[in-house]
Enzyme design. Structure first.
Site: not given
Lengths: 58, 341
Positions: B11-12, B147, B308
């Site tokens: 994932g990011y 975030c 974020n």
């Protein structure tokens, strides 16, 4: 060269200023980036310099 | 070297955890877990890591013994992994939403499902070095906040703790598309997302509960997706308490954050970037905070911005790891951001 600590009249942050500063010199506060004009040197006194506002919304 | 394993590594957020740990002087990555890409090279999914690692993604069952586990998995799946790994590792850091809220009823309200491990909620130390540094030094379980929650709670905590806020706080949160995760969906199509200013949570965004939990304030939040990949900005609207003024607010921030390595006060009178803006924070672990008061009224506006995926996730987790291990907090986190961007 000696330095003195002054308080920014805008944000209360500390500025270190050397004693060679002259009347009408404009300094920048490292905290709020206000331009401060030297309005007296003995004792040293700073005041907010006039500023030009930006407006992106009109 | 401390051996780390990253779950949800495709994932990011997981990719950012890998990037930061691979550049960290005291850590090595022993496992990058992905249920979608087992056997695939990490740099085929995170191309920015080419030449940084030869790791391949593995299944959860293939994770070797390690010192630290980091969970960058979606909420709900983290609960099962915590049960599995909490007793097998020196430190577990969860970046999901599963252990952020201390109240299981609040979790059900905001996440729509019952919590499966409510008995563990109190065992997690909030991953907020600015508020919980001493507890983090001995923590075994750490929960990193969301975030927008990180931006909001860091912005509001000092004036709230000093009793300078009188009323409900309205938090207007703006976020880039990476906050939606790396899974495809109709809303993430370029044609649908490009140019958007999409109010995706007009009321009851999950992060409002976290901000309320850490500030004690009555918080209401609206969240909007904007034309950006990374970055979060919160603009918080409220009223000053009777007798409070702008100077007192400024003093509260100075007192709280004077020695914080990743908090910067930004309320400049000149220049282009006068108030916090995520554009210049991308890739960095900084949270910029500014405030403005309407002279002669009780109106107070507080603004915060961060990346974020970094201070809002992976970077904050690494900062917590640094605190926990007694390392300098800036290890692996010294990148200052880019300008122009």
């Amino acid at each position: 060269m000696t330095t003195a600590t002054q308080t920014c009249p805008e944000c209360d942050g500390a500025l270190t200023i050397d004693d060679s500063v002259r009347m009408s010199e404009v300094l920048e506060c490292p905290g709020c980036r206000s331009e401060l004009e030297v309005v007296a040197t003995a004792p040293l006194l700073l005041a907010l310099a006039p500023e030009v506002e930006e407006d992106w919304g009109e | 070297m401390i051996r780390t394993a990253v779950f949800g590594a495709a994932g990011y957020i997981g990719g950012e955890v890998l990037r930061l740990l691979l550049g960290h002087p005291e850590t090595e990555v022993t496992a990058a877990v992905s249920s979608r890409f087992p056997g695939k090279r990490v740099d085929s999914v995170h191309p920015n890591l080419r030449s940084a690692t030869d790791l391949t993604f593995c299944d959860a069952e293939q994770v070797p013994e390690c010192d630290v586990v980091l969970l960058a998995t979606p909420h709900r799946s983290a609960m099962a992994l915590v049960r599995q790994w909490a007793s097998r590792t020196e430190l577990l850091i969860d970046l999901s939403g599963d252990f952020r809220l201390k109240d299981a009823d609040a979790y059900k309200h905001y996440y729509g499902v019952a919590h499966e491990a409510p008995e563990l909620l109190d065992s997690f130390v909030p991953g907020i070095p600015e508020l919980h540094r001493d507890e983090l030094r001995t923590a075994r379980l750490i929960s990193v906040p969301g975030c927008m929650a990180t931006a909001g709670l860091l912005a509001l905590r000092p004036p709230a703790a000093c009793g300078l806020i009188a009323s409900r706080v309205l938090v207007d949160g703006r976020t880039g598309s990476s906050g939606s995760g790396a899974t495809a969906g109709e809303g993430n199509l370029h044609a649908e997302r490009s140019g958007a200013m999409r109010v995706f949570a007009p009321v009851a965004h999950r992060h409002e509960a976290e901000i309320a939990q850490h500030t004690g304030l009555d918080v209401r939040m609206t969240a909007t997706g904007v034309e950006a990949v990374r970055g979060v900005q919160v603009v918080c609207h409220t009223e000053l308490a009777p007798g409070a003024d702008h100077r007192a607010v400024r003093a509260a921030y100075r007192e709280a954050y004077a020695d914080e390595p990743f908090i910067r006060m930004v309320a400049h009178k000149r220049g282009v970037y006068r108030y916090p803006e995520p554009k210049i924070l991308l890739g960095s672990n900084f949270c910029d905070i500014g405030h403005a008061a309407d002279e002669g009224s009780d109106r107070l506006v507080v603004i915060a911005a961060l990346d974020n995926l970094v201070k809002g996730g992976a970077g904050n987790a690494v900062q917590c790891l640094n605190v926990r291990m007694g390392w300098p907090e800036s290890y692996g986190l010294s990148f200052p951001g880019l300008h122009p961007m």
